[in-house]
Design an enzyme around this catalytic site. Structure first.
Site, PDB file in Angstrom:
ATOM      1  N   TYR A 141      -3.182 -14.830  10.648  1.00 45.64           N
ATOM      2  CA  TYR A 141      -2.050 -13.790  10.954  1.00 45.64           C
ATOM      3  C   TYR A 141      -3.039 -14.384  13.131  1.00 45.64           C
ATOM      4  O   TYR A 141      -2.491 -13.306  13.930  1.00 45.64           O
ATOM      5  CB  TYR A 141      -3.691 -12.778  11.378  1.00 45.64           C
ATOM      6  N   LYS A 168      -4.658 -21.272  -2.430  1.00 44.21           N
ATOM      7  CA  LYS A 168      -4.189 -21.821  -2.583  1.00 44.21           C
ATOM      8  C   LYS A 168      -3.838 -23.424  -2.597  1.00 44.21           C
ATOM      9  O   LYS A 168      -2.932 -24.034  -1.440  1.00 44.21           O
ATOM     10  CB  LYS A 168      -2.417 -20.968  -1.887  1.00 44.21           C
ATOM     11  N   ASP A 192      -1.271 -17.004  -6.798  1.00 41.48           N
ATOM     12  CA  ASP A 192      -0.347 -16.709  -7.200  1.00 41.48           C
ATOM     13  C   ASP A 192      -0.818 -16.538  -8.985  1.00 41.48           C
ATOM     14  O   ASP A 192      -0.468 -14.829  -9.335  1.00 41.48           O
ATOM     15  CB  ASP A 192       1.081 -17.975  -7.425  1.00 41.48           C
ATOM     16  N   ASP A 211      -4.563  -9.476   2.591  1.00 40.49           N
ATOM     17  CA  ASP A 211      -3.522  -8.148   2.922  1.00 40.49           C
ATOM     18  C   ASP A 211      -3.016  -7.980   1.269  1.00 40.49           C
ATOM     19  O   ASP A 211      -2.299  -6.854   1.167  1.00 40.49           O
ATOM     20  CB  ASP A 211      -2.827  -8.802   3.969  1.00 40.49           C
ATOM     21  N   ASP A 220      -3.004  -4.598  -1.698  1.00 40.44           N
ATOM     22  CA  ASP A 220      -2.084  -3.541  -2.180  1.00 40.44           C
ATOM     23  C   ASP A 220      -2.410  -3.636  -3.493  1.00 40.44           C
ATOM     24  O   ASP A 220      -1.967  -2.446  -4.318  1.00 40.44           O
ATOM     25  CB  ASP A 220      -0.981  -3.966  -1.528  1.00 40.44           C
TER      26      ASP A 220
HETATM   27  C1  IPM Z   1      -3.504  -3.980   6.444  1.00 37.24           C
HETATM   28  C2  IPM Z   1      -2.004  -3.775   7.090  1.00 37.24           C
HETATM   29  C3  IPM Z   1      -2.409  -5.109   8.139  1.00 37.24           C
HETATM   30  C4  IPM Z   1      -2.293  -5.690   8.358  1.00 37.24           C
HETATM   31  C5  IPM Z   1      -0.853  -4.211   9.765  1.00 37.24           C
HETATM   32  C6  IPM Z   1      -1.173  -2.914   9.695  1.00 37.24           C
HETATM   33  C7  IPM Z   1      -1.122  -5.296  10.269  1.00 37.24           C
HETATM   34  O1  IPM Z   1      -1.333  -4.070   5.826  1.00 37.24           O
HETATM   35  O2  IPM Z   1      -4.233  -3.339   6.958  1.00 37.24           O
HETATM   36  O3  IPM Z   1      -3.887  -3.984   5.601  1.00 37.24           O
HETATM   37  O4  IPM Z   1      -1.440  -6.278   7.393  1.00 37.24           O
HETATM   38  O5  IPM Z   1      -3.817  -6.822   7.917  1.00 37.24           O
HETATM   39 MG    MG Z   2      -1.502  -4.542   4.204  1.00 41.18          MG
END
Ligand code: IPM
Ligand code: MG
Length: 357
Positions: free
Chosen positions: A140, A192, A224, A248, A252
């Site tokens: 990032y 990884k 993975d 990240d 999710d």
């Molecule tokens: C998160 C989001 C952010 C990230 C985006 C909005 C930049 O997906 O906080 O997980 O990738 O960190």
């Molecule tokens: Mg995110």
């Protein structure tokens, strides 16, 4: 008096943050806590109002606050503007300027929501894991970056770099081990290392740090395989520590184990206990302004703020218990509905949590 800065942001951000503030106000008016709330712009809203996704005034207010509550940033309206002006850049710069390198993302299954998960009940039963994501380094923030023309043939290429220094890996591992020693004492480091040198170093540093925490067991997984294991048998995990991009993605994934991404809060901490608190979900432009977004991730982010930055563990628990009781009563925003319980909107869900408090 503690100073809390509120950055509502874009899309459903203002709606869910509105309910989280109602919870803070309820605690304040009952005399449980004294707080000074301030508001500022971030993301697309700040681009529209000030031509900058993180205006100087917002950054200055964040630097001087004890804790920051953020909604979400982004949306189709700002997708095609210059990258430095995009809403996401405001958030990334805020995280970086604040030095909030340790992102804590808990995924806990509320028993009354076992049916809301897309996985079978017995697979998600007893789920209680914490992803510790490194937040201010890795790909990032690699330098330099951009889309540029190659000198050899004029073809365009996108350029990003993944860099991790030992000290960055060490401090995030220490956070993970420290937390794990107060939980089930298991850390799984995700990398990884079969392909990436940054991961090879990550593994080595994780091993070294683990020497200082003899009561905590360290294991390693390739990212993975970790994704596969999280879906196959998620309750094997206690604390997962990983880099920015992997964290990240995996957070999710982990959120859906609990039933909805609308339930997951996060805390991003610096070395001193100052924190940035935000739901892990995004701005969800498709449902923005409809009053149906789930405010629980934002409300649970307030609980994390009470715990980690304001030193009020007992109030954090009260908020978490209030959320648990509202879910047990059967209140459901559409994202966790699945035909069960009483479907309610953002406002009613927030109100119900305040009543339960
Ligand atoms: C998160 C989001 C952010 C990230 C985006 C909005 C930049 O997906 O906080 O997980 O990738 O960190
Ligand atoms: Mg995110």
């Amino acid at each position: 008096m503690a100073k809390v800065l509120v950055l509502p942001g874009d899309g459903i951000g203002p709606e869910v943050v509105g309910e989280a503030i109602r919870v803070l106000e309820a605690l304040r008016s009952s005399g449980a806590i004294d707080l000074d709330l301030e508001f500022a712009d971030i993301g697309g809203a700040a681009v529209d109002a000030h031509g900058n996704p993180l205006p100087d005034a917002s950054l200055a207010a964040a630097m001087s606050a004890d804790a920051i509550l953020l909604g979400a940033v982004g949306g189709p309206k700002w997708e095609n503007i210059d990258r430095p002006l995009r809403p996401e850049q405001g958030l990334l710069r805020l995280r970086s300027e604040l030095g909030v390198f340790a992102n804590l993302r808990p995924a806990v299954l509320y028993p009354s929501l076992a049916g809301a998960s897309t996985l079978r009940r017995e697979v998600v039963a007893n789920l209680d894991l914490l992803i510790v994501r490194e937040l201010t380094g890795g790909i990032y923030f690699g330098q330099p970056r951009g889309i540029r023309e190659r000198t050899q043939d004029g073809e365009r290429e996108g350029f990003n770099t993944m860099v991790y220094r030992e000290s960055e890996i060490e401090r995030i591992c220490r956070v993970a081990f420290g937390i794990a020693s107060g939980r089930a004492r298991r850390v799984c480091s995700v990398d990884k290392a079969n392909v990436l040198e940054t991961s090879e170093l990550w593994r080595e540093v994780a091993e070294r740090v683990s020497g200082d925490y003899p009561d905590v067991t360290l294991s390693h997984l390739y990212v993975d395989n970790a994704a596969m294991q999280l879906v196959r048998a998620p309750s094997q995990f206690d604390v997962v520590v990983t880099g920015n991009l992997f964290g990240d993605i995996l957070s999710d994934l982990a959120s859906m184990l609990t039933g909805s991404i609308g339930l997951l809060p996060s805390a991003s901490m610096d070395e001193s206990g100052k924190g940035l608190y935000e739901p892990i979900h995004g701005a969800a432009p498709d449902i923005a302004g409809k009053g149906v977004a789930n405010p629980l991730a934002a409300i649970l982010s307030v609980a994390m703020m009470l715990r980690h930055s304001l030193g009020r563990e007992e109030l954090a628990r009260r908020v978490e218990e209030a959320v648990g009781s509202v879910l047990k009563r059967g209140l459901r925003t559409p994202d966790i509905g699945g035909g069960e319980g009483e479907t309610v909107g953002t406002r009613r869900m927030g109100e119900a949590v305040c009543e339960a408090l």
